[in-house]
Design a protein around this motif. Structure first.
Motif, PDB file in Angstrom:
ATOM      1  N   VAL A 277      -7.733 -20.468  -2.753  1.00  0.00           N
ATOM      2  CA  VAL A 277      -7.180 -20.087  -1.458  1.00  0.00           C
ATOM      3  C   VAL A 277      -5.668 -19.967  -1.590  1.00  0.00           C
ATOM      4  O   VAL A 277      -5.015 -20.874  -2.115  1.00  0.00           O
ATOM      5  N   VAL A 278      -5.144 -18.870  -1.135  1.00  0.00           N
ATOM      6  CA  VAL A 278      -3.699 -18.644  -1.142  1.00  0.00           C
ATOM      7  C   VAL A 278      -3.218 -18.639   0.304  1.00  0.00           C
ATOM      8  O   VAL A 278      -3.724 -17.889   1.139  1.00  0.00           O
ATOM      9  N   ILE A 279      -2.259 -19.494   0.591  1.00  0.00           N
ATOM     10  CA  ILE A 279      -1.688 -19.603   1.937  1.00  0.00           C
ATOM     11  C   ILE A 279      -0.225 -19.177   1.854  1.00  0.00           C
ATOM     12  O   ILE A 279       0.530 -19.715   1.035  1.00  0.00           O
ATOM     13  N   GLU A 280       0.159 -18.225   2.689  1.00  0.00           N
ATOM     14  CA  GLU A 280       1.534 -17.726   2.680  1.00  0.00           C
ATOM     15  C   GLU A 280       2.183 -17.965   4.037  1.00  0.00           C
ATOM     16  O   GLU A 280       1.642 -17.557   5.066  1.00  0.00           O
ATOM     17  N   ILE A 281       3.315 -18.627   4.012  1.00  0.00           N
ATOM     18  CA  ILE A 281       4.128 -18.838   5.218  1.00  0.00           C
ATOM     19  C   ILE A 281       5.393 -18.017   5.039  1.00  0.00           C
ATOM     20  O   ILE A 281       6.226 -18.320   4.178  1.00  0.00           O
ATOM     21  N   SER A 282       5.534 -16.957   5.823  1.00  0.00           N
ATOM     22  CA  SER A 282       6.690 -16.062   5.702  1.00  0.00           C
ATOM     23  C   SER A 282       7.569 -16.175   6.933  1.00  0.00           C
ATOM     24  O   SER A 282       7.099 -16.503   8.028  1.00  0.00           O
TER      25      SER A 282
ATOM     26  N   ASP B  99      -4.281 -27.120 -11.000  1.00  0.00           N
ATOM     27  CA  ASP B  99      -4.947 -26.009 -10.307  1.00  0.00           C
ATOM     28  C   ASP B  99      -4.191 -25.577  -9.055  1.00  0.00           C
ATOM     29  O   ASP B  99      -4.405 -24.472  -8.547  1.00  0.00           O
ATOM     30  N   ALA B 100      -3.354 -26.435  -8.537  1.00  0.00           N
ATOM     31  CA  ALA B 100      -2.602 -26.124  -7.320  1.00  0.00           C
ATOM     32  C   ALA B 100      -1.189 -25.657  -7.675  1.00  0.00           C
ATOM     33  O   ALA B 100      -0.576 -26.169  -8.616  1.00  0.00           O
TER      34      ALA B 100
ATOM     35  N   ALA C  20       6.848 -18.699   1.451  1.00  0.00           N
ATOM     36  CA  ALA C  20       6.402 -19.900   0.739  1.00  0.00           C
ATOM     37  C   ALA C  20       4.912 -19.741   0.478  1.00  0.00           C
ATOM     38  O   ALA C  20       4.141 -19.518   1.410  1.00  0.00           O
ATOM     39  N   GLU C  21       4.510 -19.835  -0.779  1.00  0.00           N
ATOM     40  CA  GLU C  21       3.119 -19.572  -1.161  1.00  0.00           C
ATOM     41  C   GLU C  21       2.470 -20.811  -1.754  1.00  0.00           C
ATOM     42  O   GLU C  21       2.996 -21.427  -2.671  1.00  0.00           O
ATOM     43  N   ILE C  22       1.297 -21.167  -1.222  1.00  0.00           N
ATOM     44  CA  ILE C  22       0.521 -22.312  -1.704  1.00  0.00           C
ATOM     45  C   ILE C  22      -0.794 -21.791  -2.261  1.00  0.00           C
ATOM     46  O   ILE C  22      -1.470 -20.982  -1.626  1.00  0.00           O
ATOM     47  N   THR C  23      -1.155 -22.270  -3.432  1.00  0.00           N
ATOM     48  CA  THR C  23      -2.451 -21.923  -4.036  1.00  0.00           C
ATOM     49  C   THR C  23      -3.207 -23.212  -4.302  1.00  0.00           C
ATOM     50  O   THR C  23      -2.707 -24.104  -4.991  1.00  0.00           O
TER      51      THR C  23
END
Length: 363
Positions: free
Chosen positions: A287-292, A321-322, A336-339
């Motif tokens: 899952v990729v979460i992007e906060i722009s 993995d993260a 800001a990107e979270i994987t």
């Protein structure tokens, strides 16, 4: 098997094995004798007595913990001393059994040294085996303690990181609610509920390592609703969320910290305000979460405590993995990107994800 039982089992079996070897040599040389059998029993008893008390000395004075350069001379001296004691008992016994009392060579110093050397071998093997077992046991204990210590440190760090709540936000939210009480009491009441939800999430965050993305998004919605009261039209909110990602587990209050940072740098500074965008998607079983947000990435952009520790929090929970990164996505947009890894059952449901995408745009 309990350690003490294992110790005595090895003691008896080990010395019986040594006795069996000696018995073959003796019987081949001198034949069978009941006297020799009695002598052998006394030998075993005395050997166990010596090594058991030697073990007590080792434990009492902590020889196992000593550096190798200190323990080697102690071991050698002890083995020599025990060998001489064994020889002192065996020479008279063998002299009686073999009726060699009158032979001067049998009682000579050279014969004593020879006897002593014959006992040094099993005693040295016993000592090396004892030290080896303690070495590996100690090494295992150190590794276990290391894992426990690292786990304790990580748990403590994780609790501290999960408990972050910006006091400035609380102050501004209360001021915004106070301004609404007389003019829009219903809106003020709703804002109090939203603030209460955020506080509850913050308190529960200290008790849980992860929460579902859907639960975290509800907290973020309450947070953005309160900030919307403050910034009004200066704050534009965009969302683009895949339903399949909602079961993903992330650290509690993680998105709230990133959204707070996005508002701080992308909305509060420009006179016209800006936007905050939240997007989730599935890429390569993750899952990729992007906060722009509106803005330009500066060297101090990631200097806040929350952002500094975002990657660390993810690593504590998910390992390599993260991933977390913050970058300039375009001329005036910072992302800001979270994987994070996702459960296998979520991956199985991602056939034709574009048919299930939801777009939520709130102004």
């Amino acid at each position: 098997m309990p350690r003490i039982k294992l110790y005595w089992t090895l003691q008896i079996v080990g010395w019986l094995a040594w006795l069996a070897n000696e018995a073959l040599i003796y019987v081949n040389s001198f034949g069978w004798s009941i006297d020799w059998f009695i002598s052998a029993d006394l030998n075993i008893a005395f050997a166990i007595f010596l090594t058991h008390n030697f073990r007590k000395v080792i434990k009492k004075y902590g020889w196992v913990e000593m550096p190798i350069r200190q323990v080697v001379p102690r071991i050698l001296g002890s083995v020599v001393l025990m060998s001489m004691m064994m020889a002192s008992i065996n020479i008279p016994l063998d002299g009686y059994i073999l009726r060699e009392r009158e032979h001067a060579d049998f009682w000579s110093i050279f014969f004593f040294i020879q006897f002593s050397f014959s006992f040094m071998k099993p005693l040295m093997i016993w000592t090396l085996f004892y030290y080896a077992s303690h070495y590996f046991e100690r090494k295992s204990e150190i590794e276990v303690e290391k894992v426990r210590l690292e786990s304790s440190i990580r748990e403590t760090e994780s609790k501290v990181l999960r408990a972050q709540m910006n006091p400035h936000f609380m102050f501004n939210a209360l001021n915004s609610i106070r301004a609404l009480i007389l003019e829009e009491p219903e809106k003020a009441q709703k804002a109090v509920t939203q603030l209460s939800n955020i506080l509850r999430s913050s308190l529960l965050a200290d008790r849980r390592k992860t929460v579902s993305l859907s639960e975290e998004l509800r907290t973020v919605e309450d947070y953005l609703a309160l900030e919307k009261i403050r910034y009004e039209d200066r704050l534009q909110i965009r969302k683009n969320v895949y339903p399949e990602t909602l079961t993903c587990q992330i650290p509690p209050m993680l998105l709230q910290t990133l959204v707070e940072n996005a508002i701080k740098h992308g909305v509060s500074k420009p006179v016209k305000g800006g936007f905050v965008s939240i997007e989730t998607k599935m890429v390569d079983s993750k899952v990729v979460i992007e906060i722009s947000n509106t803005g330009v990435l500066e060297t101090t952009e990631s200097g806040g405590f929350g952002l500094e520790n975002t990657a660390h929090r993810l690593e504590l929970l998910f390992g390599a993995d993260a991933k977390f990164k913050i970058y300039q996505a375009s001329k005036d947009v910072v992302t800001a990107e979270i994987t994070v890894p996702i459960p296998s059952q979520v991956v199985e449901n991602k056939d034709n994800p574009f048919a299930k995408i939801t777009h939520i745009v709130r102004g």
